[in-house]
Design a protein around this motif. Sequence first.
Motif, PDB file in Angstrom:
ATOM      1  N   ASP A   1       0.811  -1.203   0.000  1.00 44.80           N
ATOM      2  CA  ASP A   1       0.000   0.000   0.000  1.00 44.80           C
ATOM      3  C   ASP A   1       0.853   1.264   0.000  1.00 44.80           C
ATOM      4  OD1 ASP A   1      -2.751  -1.262   1.982  1.00 44.80           O
ATOM      5  OD2 ASP A   1      -2.302  -1.372  -0.158  1.00 44.80           O
ATOM      6  N   ASP A   2       2.013   1.200   0.655  1.00 47.25           N
ATOM      7  CA  ASP A   2       2.892   2.366   0.678  1.00 47.25           C
ATOM      8  C   ASP A   2       3.328   2.741  -0.731  1.00 47.25           C
ATOM      9  OD1 ASP A   2       2.668   2.386   3.382  1.00 47.25           O
ATOM     10  OD2 ASP A   2       4.634   1.477   3.769  1.00 47.25           O
TER      11      ASP A   2
ATOM     12  N   ALA B   1       1.890   1.837  -3.539  1.00 42.17           N
ATOM     13  CA  ALA B   1       0.708   2.225  -4.313  1.00 42.17           C
ATOM     14  C   ALA B   1       0.304   3.660  -3.981  1.00 42.17           C
ATOM     15  CB  ALA B   1      -0.441   1.266  -4.024  1.00 42.17           C
ATOM     16  N   ALA B   2       0.369   4.016  -2.715  1.00 39.80           N
ATOM     17  CA  ALA B   2       0.018   5.386  -2.319  1.00 39.80           C
ATOM     18  C   ALA B   2       0.981   6.388  -2.935  1.00 39.80           C
ATOM     19  CB  ALA B   2       0.045   5.506  -0.797  1.00 39.80           C
ATOM     20  N   TRP B   3       2.247   6.012  -2.961  1.00 44.74           N
ATOM     21  CA  TRP B   3       3.257   6.891  -3.565  1.00 44.74           C
ATOM     22  C   TRP B   3       3.017   7.034  -5.073  1.00 44.74           C
ATOM     23  CZ3 TRP B   3       7.119   5.729  -7.220  1.00 44.74           C
ATOM     24  CH2 TRP B   3       8.092   6.722  -7.412  1.00 44.74           C
TER      25      TRP B   3
ATOM     26  N   ARG C   1       0.242   6.727  -6.651  1.00 46.92           N
ATOM     27  CA  ARG C   1      -0.981   7.513  -6.846  1.00 46.92           C
ATOM     28  C   ARG C   1      -0.695   9.001  -6.643  1.00 46.92           C
ATOM     29  NH1 ARG C   1      -6.015   7.269  -2.738  1.00 46.92           N
ATOM     30  NH2 ARG C   1      -7.417   8.641  -3.864  1.00 46.92           N
ATOM     31  N   SER C   2      -0.014   9.319  -5.555  1.00 49.83           N
ATOM     32  CA  SER C   2       0.263  10.727  -5.254  1.00 49.83           C
ATOM     33  C   SER C   2       1.138  11.371  -6.330  1.00 49.83           C
ATOM     34  CB  SER C   2       0.966  10.853  -3.899  1.00 49.83           C
ATOM     35  OG  SER C   2       0.095  10.505  -2.856  1.00 49.83           O
TER      36      SER C   2
ATOM     37  N   ARG D   1       0.048  12.748   3.575  1.00 54.83           N
ATOM     38  CA  ARG D   1       0.542  13.583   2.486  1.00 54.83           C
ATOM     39  C   ARG D   1       0.088  13.016   1.153  1.00 54.83           C
ATOM     40  NH1 ARG D   1       5.771  16.253   2.182  1.00 54.83           N
ATOM     41  NH2 ARG D   1       5.696  17.526   0.306  1.00 54.83           N
TER      42      ARG D   1
ATOM     43  N   GLY E   1      -2.475   9.896  -2.159  1.00 55.52           N
ATOM     44  CA  GLY E   1      -2.422   8.533  -1.648  1.00 55.52           C
ATOM     45  C   GLY E   1      -2.435   8.451  -0.133  1.00 55.52           C
ATOM     46  N   SER E   2      -2.563   9.594   0.539  1.00 54.06           N
ATOM     47  CA  SER E   2      -2.616   9.636   2.008  1.00 54.06           C
ATOM     48  C   SER E   2      -1.434   8.923   2.651  1.00 54.06           C
ATOM     49  CB  SER E   2      -3.925   9.019   2.529  1.00 54.06           C
ATOM     50  OG  SER E   2      -5.030   9.719   2.027  1.00 54.06           O
ATOM     51  N   ALA E   3      -0.278   9.160   2.122  1.00 56.04           N
ATOM     52  CA  ALA E   3       0.912   8.514   2.684  1.00 56.04           C
ATOM     53  C   ALA E   3       1.203   9.063   4.075  1.00 56.04           C
ATOM     54  CB  ALA E   3       2.120   8.765   1.772  1.00 56.04           C
TER      55      ALA E   3
END
Lengths: 465, 379
Positions: free
Chosen positions: A16-17, A19-21, A23-24, B239, B242-244
């Motif tokens: 998820d980390d 994937a979140a990166w 996406r962002s 942040r 993706g709400s990291a």
Amino acid sequence: MTLCALLLGALACGEDDRAAWLRSTLIDDNRAALERDPDLVAGKLAKMARGPFELLRGTARQFHRDLADGAVGRPTAYGGTGAALIALVGDPHPENLSSFAAIGGGVTADWGDFDLATYGPFHLDVWRLATALRVTATTLVPDDDALADAVARAAATGYAEEIEAERGGAAPLGATAADAGGVLADLLDDAAERGAAARHLDRYTVSDGVRRRLILGDLAPVDGVVIGERLEPLDDDARATVAALVADYRRGRTDAAELAVKAAARQLGVGVSSYPSLRFLVLVEGPSEALHDDVLLELKEVGDPIAVPGRLLVPERRDRDAGRRWIRMARELQADYAEDPRYGAARSGRLTVRVREVDGYQRNLDLGDLAAALEDDALTADDLLELATVAGRILARDHGHARDATGTAGLAGIAAALGGDVAGFADEAAAFAADYDALLHDDLARFRALLEREGPLLGWSGGLR
Amino acid sequence: MSRAAATAAALAALAAAPLGATTARAEPPPLGATSAARAEPSPPPLTGALSAELFATGRQLEAGAQDGSAVELDRGEVGLALGGAGLAGEVRLETVRSAGPDSLLGVDGDSLVVRVKRAWAGGERRLGPIVVGGRGGAIAEPWVASLERDLDLRALGASLGEAAGWLAPSDLGAAVTARGWDDLVALDVAILNGEGLRLREQNDGKSLSVAARIAAPPLALAGLDHRAALHLGAREGSRGTGSARDHRLAAALTLAGPIGFAGAEVMQARGVEARAERIAAGVAGWLGGGWPGCRCGAALRADVVDLDRDRGATYHRSALAAGYLDLLDPGADRLRLWLGARADRFGDAAAPGATEALDRETYFVTLELAAARSLGGPP
């Protein structure tokens, strides 16, 4: 266990980390296009999800972030002060190899896209090319890891051997059809034929004998939300923008009188990373009023280059805008190429474009064509290895002769950094390419899951959160 | 009291002070002194303070192929703070380059442009020995604000967290503050968007930032008051789209005053640049002081940052030494000329793409201006 977990520790790195990166950062990189035309960004993201090669093409900035901050990057053993500010293509990959009319006649192969070109350590380009060629191999011939490794290694070997040869006094690679080998030779032969026949005008325009006009509509099939290739008529705003861009482009040009606009359209569906960028095809008057010498200009929006770690601000900006940076880097890097006299840049407000003539000599290598050739047994593993070697040599030739950020040709600095260790350099690049290829395949699964879960825009919303 | 502390305290006092109770040049009155004035029947009018800070630097860079020189405006700020009758507000503007480091085109090239750094409204109320307040708008990040009160070397560099890019100096949100016992204890709890001022909110999560400052009673050095303080801070944030994870833990010890100043700051960052898995940490220490009776002094600062605790050789170390000359008599205003040198060293894996081009020495001259003036006052 994913490669990410292997590299960073299973406890420290969850899927998820990453994937979140992804996406962002993808939303950050496409922010302007999202605000302007979210449907096109949806098309781009859908195109990227087609396969690992498309994802690689759409994530050049993620690749360089990974390299820069060490997520999967690692130090090179082949650095050096003289090799740290080399003129970089930024995104060398097989589909960035294009054919051009050569200085001495005929057609030559070189890089055609300098959207991300900047200055930095030479190995960034080599690792990007080796990775892209490895992904090409795994896409065309799945489950043949030996071939994939050999292809990545061939790219780096070709690069290092070209540097070594030129350092020893050999003439730089010519990259005409005779030099280029099977795959590129076919591309160049085809381009020579199309260029001589000026067939590019037939693809985009039609003439009734009295006037020539652009062909509007879909020129290639639409696949879901992904446009194949389309020319759209301009609305009033776009027409005003194109008029302002052309006026800025013509300013100071000696051939300005020839460049009266006859027709213009927005071009959609081209590229992967630049899929949502503004592109205009502008039909202008050529040297005479005859229809056969009409000129087709491509105006393409250009943004910022890649961020290179350690590049300091002193000395800093040398270009007035990104379009001029594109043109300057193209002229710096391209070799043996009868430069398009209509190269230029233009600005209108915050929009900056680079301008070049669309002619029949310019054709990009296409992965789909390679796949079709493979299907027809017209492409072999040796052809892929030869392509990789020549691509590496072309990159080395361009790095070698282009002036770096200090104004010095790159060859001596790169040669000193390599120290003659061709095999070691190739091993390092191939190892990196293998790791990144594995990460990219993991990323593709993450990316597809993100699209499924968050929607075609990865959950981006222009409104309040 | 340091220049930064004086400015911060003056602005804070404005919120609670009655008309004319505060002058920008003089040491601001203790907050306890305002309670009697508040008891007066007629509501006091608003009073205000105008303040400005400017750090202009000329740098000579020795960085191998990237040698060069540049003149830069490191900080250009002007602010207006209003206070009185339990109400408070501030608008503070700053200059920033309009294009990013790798951008070619900002506003009219890469012009310096003015943007809002802080713009908030709020109020305060005294409850016994404690002043409780609230503010909303574009507000200071609690940790950065707390530390800057006691960081007398701001002209030479931001505090560790801000310099490393782990904290933005301000953000959109709301905060509750409490100060008590002659400002010996301060607590600042803020709910923030989490993206700083560069971006609007990117995800549904909000960031919670807390900073506490516990100061010792004034300490006399060469007959002048100095103040030691312990700062504790934490942030639980997210942040990007993706709400990291974007968490911070920090602590600092500071000593600030006209003769000597010193401090140490430690910070751990869990989640950096939208990489939730990354853990980074750093420590900074500084020491300096002026020679009594002389307008001159010197300062040292050293920072060590580990950009990724999970990998080796990802350090960034820097050391700075500088001397200064005050061009004005000691007082609330400052016009100071700094002359110094700084060295930066990076581990091999700190930025793998960069090779050795990162290491550098910088020689600099910095002009620091800080001034504040009260507006209005008793007729």
